[in-house]
Enzyme design. Structure first.
Site, PDB file in Angstrom:
ATOM      1  CG  HIS A 122      28.154  13.469 -14.679  1.00 23.51           C
ATOM      2  ND1 HIS A 122      28.277  12.178 -15.132  1.00 23.51           N
ATOM      3  CD2 HIS A 122      27.223  13.433 -13.696  1.00 23.51           C
ATOM      4  CE1 HIS A 122      27.446  11.387 -14.445  1.00 23.51           C
ATOM      5  NE2 HIS A 122      26.795  12.133 -13.567  1.00 23.51           N
ATOM      6  CG  ASP A 201      26.926  16.310 -20.089  1.00 22.36           C
ATOM      7  OD1 ASP A 201      25.686  16.210 -20.183  1.00 22.36           O
ATOM      8  OD2 ASP A 201      27.574  15.839 -19.132  1.00 22.36           O
ATOM      9  CD  GLN A 204      21.812  17.990 -14.157  1.00 24.18           C
ATOM     10  OE1 GLN A 204      20.714  18.496 -13.972  1.00 24.18           O
ATOM     11  NE2 GLN A 204      22.130  16.812 -13.655  1.00 24.18           N
ATOM     12  CE  LYS A 227      21.036  13.369 -15.335  1.00 25.13           C
ATOM     13  NZ  LYS A 227      21.265  13.104 -13.915  1.00 25.13           N
ATOM     14  CB  CYS A 367      28.642  11.283 -11.087  1.00 28.90           C
ATOM     15  SG  CYS A 367      27.679   9.880 -10.573  1.00 28.90           S
TER      16      CYS A 367
HETATM   17  N1  PMP Z   1      26.102  14.778 -17.394  1.00 29.83           N
HETATM   18  C1  PMP Z   1      25.625  15.495 -16.375  1.00 29.83           C
HETATM   19  C2  PMP Z   1      25.963  16.950 -16.271  1.00 29.83           C
HETATM   20  C3  PMP Z   1      24.815  14.890 -15.414  1.00 29.83           C
HETATM   21  O1  PMP Z   1      24.344  15.597 -14.401  1.00 29.83           O
HETATM   22  C4  PMP Z   1      24.510  13.515 -15.552  1.00 29.83           C
HETATM   23  C5  PMP Z   1      23.656  12.801 -14.538  1.00 29.83           C
HETATM   24  N2  PMP Z   1      23.798  13.231 -13.239  1.00 29.83           N
HETATM   25  C6  PMP Z   1      25.026  12.825 -16.656  1.00 29.83           C
HETATM   26  C7  PMP Z   1      25.816  13.487 -17.555  1.00 29.83           C
HETATM   27  C8  PMP Z   1      24.771  11.387 -16.866  1.00 29.83           C
HETATM   28  O2  PMP Z   1      23.401  11.150 -17.057  1.00 29.83           O
HETATM   29  P1  PMP Z   1      22.884   9.657 -17.141  1.00 29.83           P
HETATM   30  O3  PMP Z   1      23.235   9.000 -15.859  1.00 29.83           O
HETATM   31  O4  PMP Z   1      21.407   9.802 -17.341  1.00 29.83           O
HETATM   32  O5  PMP Z   1      23.562   9.047 -18.313  1.00 29.83           O
END
Ligand code: PMP
Length: 376
Positions: A122, A201, A204, A227, A367
């Site tokens: 991401h 990270d 998810q 999430k 993203c």
């Molecule tokens: N890493 C992953 C794998 C994500 O899916 C996301 C959000 N889609 C993020 C990081 C970023 O999360 P946030 O926007 O809550 O900071």
């Protein structure tokens, strides 16, 4: 008992109808819906002890402080951390990763160093490292995926050199659904060189899998509250305590200090060293309620249900000849997010047509533009 129809009743949003039709929410990867208990925990803070923490000696402030620190304890236990002092409350996974890039990266990564990442990240786990690389001159190497959207772990291991300082990767891809074998990856990295730090990270992963941080063996773990049924504006960085203790603060100001003089200041120990200013108190308490809710459901049951749904969806979608599904087909190797492409149709058109029936899906680059480019 894990009864999806009863669980659905816990989410007040499903009482809402738009144009007389119910809501079908398939965008939990972007943000999950919130159960009543999380909304209640948030409201209880604002109704019963809506005051600042740590600062007041009166009862209301003590209640708010206790609720805040109890939530830290809950999050710590939820991911199997040895100590709540390894849990830093931040705004989201993005801020957690930036914190590491600033407070650890800028001290420990230099010109001749290398960072290993993957093409499935991401943007939150790409851009902070690119910025660090621009400033430090460090090189970032990206590990590719195969046809099934799985990482080539042998390649990852082979790309480690004496210059490798950090490996950053996602636990579960927000596009492919791929669940990376993080425990094995960390083990192989550390066997090659135990000094290499690993950041996971887990944005998810924490909402969908049972996580035990000691078992994973990583050094940093980032995730977001919104999430995992929690409020927006609250996220978590977990890190090994000795790393946190050695790191410089990310932000400076009130609450993170022990003593302040006109010419210098002394800082608190972690976690408070990294929580400058008034935090998102209601968000933290709400996250604690989300953790309680998920714990009662049981993460193993959450995962089993998700596997069942994913198998059902993939097998039915596979009947459509003009539809390509990305990521592993084996439900053991993937989470519940299913990215697909329909030949001849623009994704935004599909999303708009589904929205006429209140079916909420995500369309666009997720993203993860480098991954979309890689997938063509
Ligand atoms: N890493 C992953 C794998 C994500 O899916 C996301 C959000 N889609 C993020 C990081 C970023 O999360 P946030 O926007 O809550 O900071």
């Amino acid at each position: 008992m894990f009864d999806p129809s009863l669980i659905k009743n816990d989410f007040p949003i499903f009482q809402r109808h738009i144009n007389g039709k119910p809501i079908v929410y398939l965008d939990s990867t972007a943000s999950s819906l919130k159960p009543q208990v999380v909304i209640d925990a948030n409201n209880t803070y604002y109704k019963e002890y809506p005051v600042n923490i740590f600062r007041g000696l009166y009862k209301l402030s003590e209640e708010a402080t206790t609720a805040y620190e109890l939530a830290r304890e809950k999050v710590s236990q939820f991911i199997g951390s040895d100590s709540p002092n390894s849990i830093i409350f931040v705004r989201n996974a993005t801020e957690a990763i930036n914190l590491v890039a600033y407070s650890w990266g800028r001290i420990n990564i230099g010109e001749s160093d290398e960072i290993i990442s993957t093409v499935m990240e991401h943007h939150a786990n790409i851009v902070p490292w690119q910025q660090l690389s621009l400033e430090s001159g460090a090189v970032i190497k990206y590990i590719d995926i195969d046809e099934d959207g799985l990482l080539n772990i042998d390649n990852l291991e082979k790309s480690i050199t004496p210059h490798t300082k950090l490996v950053v990767l996602t636990y579960v891809s927000n596009v492919l659904g791929t669940i990376n074998p993080v425990k094995e990856i960390v083990k192989r990295i550390k066997m090659k060189n135990s000094k290499i730090k690993v950041l996971i990270d887990a944005a998810q992963a924490v909402p969908h899998l049972s996580i035990n941080i000691k078992d994973l063996g990583c050094d940093f773990l980032a995730f977001s509250g919104h999430k995992m049924l929690g409020p927006t504006g609250i996220g978590v960085l977990w890190a090994k305590y000795d790393l946190l203790d050695a790191m410089v603060p990310f932000q400076f100001g009130g609450e993170m200090i022990k003593e302040v003089y006109l010419d210098h200041s002394e800082f608190k120990k972690p976690p408070h060293k990294f929580e400058a200013g008034t935090p998102h108190i209601a968000g933290v308490i709400g996250l604690g309620a989300a953790v309680d809710y998920l714990s009662v459901l049981g993460m193993d049951k959450v995962r089993a249900h998700e596997k069942e749904l994913t198998s059902y969806a993939i097998s039915n979608l596979s009947h459509l000849s003009n539809l390509t599904i990305y990521g592993p087909k084996d439900p053991e190797k993937r989470g519940g997010v299913i990215a697909f492409n329909m030949k001849g149709l623009h994704p935004h058109d599909i999303a708009q047509i589904l929205d006429e029936d209140n079916i909420c899906i995500r369309s666009g680059h997720h993203c993860a533009m480098p991954l979309h480019t890689r997938l063509g």
